[in-house]
Design an enzyme around this catalytic site. Structure first.
Site, PDB file in Angstrom:
ATOM      1  N   SER A 149      33.777-106.322  62.694  1.00  0.00           N
ATOM      2  CA  SER A 149      33.584-104.072  63.287  1.00  0.00           C
ATOM      3  C   SER A 149      34.370-103.304  62.368  1.00  0.00           C
ATOM      4  O   SER A 149      33.719-103.433  61.204  1.00  0.00           O
ATOM      5  CB  SER A 149      34.952-104.416  65.055  1.00  0.00           C
ATOM      6  OG  SER A 149      34.671-103.784  65.921  1.00  0.00           O
ATOM      7  N   LYS A 201      44.890 -87.288  84.369  1.00  0.00           N
ATOM      8  CA  LYS A 201      45.692 -87.571  83.444  1.00  0.00           C
ATOM      9  C   LYS A 201      45.755 -89.136  83.474  1.00  0.00           C
ATOM     10  O   LYS A 201      46.602 -89.852  82.093  1.00  0.00           O
ATOM     11  CB  LYS A 201      47.286 -86.514  83.764  1.00  0.00           C
ATOM     12  CG  LYS A 201      47.907 -87.041  82.867  1.00  0.00           C
ATOM     13  CD  LYS A 201      48.014 -86.020  81.568  1.00  0.00           C
ATOM     14  CE  LYS A 201      49.140 -86.657  80.510  1.00  0.00           C
ATOM     15  NZ  LYS A 201      49.065 -86.541  79.161  1.00  0.00           N
TER      16      LYS A 201
END
Length: 335
Positions: A149, A201
């Protein structure tokens, strides 16, 4: 709060006080002690040193830069517990040193990492590419047990990649995870009260199910980071983009598979990468040095941290205090 937790808090507080005192003494010395203090502070501020691992011409050096562990900017508290592991800011300084040192003629990037943060991996790659562009110093990559990765992301900056047949690499992709404990909270009568300025949010709020609109927002972030990863691999390995996308489905490969897919160039270990670099770039007789993380007071912190078992409550508490709780975009195979 039991004695172990009090001990952990006391150690964390003591480390904080020591760091403040070190900074205060540094300021005092710089103001009062003239040239001697400047030399002392320069020594104190150096977070790493050079260790010669193969004798040779010191005016013609090959620098070995190691990435060992999860690639993330974990903060100072975490580094106290893993002094031998990866430190992001120190590693960036190592790249800078290798770029600015005229005696360093080439770099070996030694990677043993499952990857890490998207931002940190991209920052390392960017700095390595700037080094190559500015200095034309070759970078060879030596993969250890794992370079997956984000570990593969930074490897793509190399001119040639070496891996063993058993190296675990690949895992080209992006992941972001959280926990949904809504059902558990309802079962025990726990309610999370959230007051927010806008509808998104509290993305990935663990106390409720994610909405489709929220999932779409996060998927776009994932896709953008994935596209950046694919682009880095395609450019670094000189492969067509569609070819990279076919093999970049998140799966891991061993060294044999990676070589067949042109994700690595040669089978070999660190010594093989060094030998090839010397032969192919006229560096026979070069001195080989490794940048070693040995920041001031590191022995003291290591001695203290050695008294804290990595799986103890004290270690867990310090890690909890030093890590943000928000989910992150990660180029990560496993942590």
């Amino acid at each position: 709060m039991n004695r172990k937790r009090w001990t952990a808090l006391a150690i964390a507080a003591a480390l904080f006080v020591i760091s403040v005192l070190v900074q205060a003494v540094g300021v005092l010395l710089s103001d009062k002690a003239g040239g001697w203090s400047e030399r002392w502070l320069a020594l104190m501020e150096s977070p790493f040193s050079e260790e010669v691992i193969a004798a040779g011409d010191p005016l013609k050096k090959i620098a070995v830069l190691e990435v060992n562990g999860v690639i993330q900017d974990a903060g100072e508290a975490e580094s106290f517990l893993s002094s031998s592991q990866y430190n992001h800011q120190t590693f960036l300084q190592m790249i800078k040193q290798a770029k600015e040192d005229r005696d360093v003629k080439a770099i070996i990037l030694r990677i043993n990492s499952p990857g890490g943060g998207v931002a940190e991996s991209a920052e390392i790659y960017d700095q390595l590419m700037k080094l190559k562009k500015k200095t034309n110093k070759p970078i060879y990559v030596s993969m250890g047990t794992m370079a997956a990765s984000g570990g593969y992301y930074i490897a793509a900056a190399g001119d040639k990649i070496f891996a063993s047949p058993e190296t675990i690499t690949g895992s080209i992709g992006v992941i972001m995870q959280s926990v949904n404990y809504e059902g558990l909270a309802k079962k025990y009568g726990v309610e999370l009260v959230t007051i927010k300025s806008g509808p998104y949010k509290d993305l990935m709020n663990p106390a409720r199910k994610m909405t489709e609109a929220e999932r779409e927002i996060l998927q776009r972030l994932i896709n953008d980071s994935y596209d950046a990863f694919v682009d880095v691999v395609a450019k670094g390995r000189k492969l067509p983009e569609d070819t990279v996308r076919k093999l970049a489905d998140g799966r891991i490969y061993d060294g044999r598979q990676a070589k067949a897919l042109h994700l690595v160039d040669e089978f070999g270990y660190l010594d093989d990468a060094i030998a090839a670099l010397k032969k192919e770039h006229h560096l026979t007789g070069a001195q080989v040095v490794k940048y070693v993380n040995d920041a001031p007071w590191s022995s003291l912190f290591e001695m203290v941290s050695n008294q804290i078992k990595p799986d103890s409550e004290a270690a867990g508490l310090i890690r909890l205090l030093s890590r943000p709780s928000s989910p992150r975009l990660m180029y990560l195979y496993a942590e």
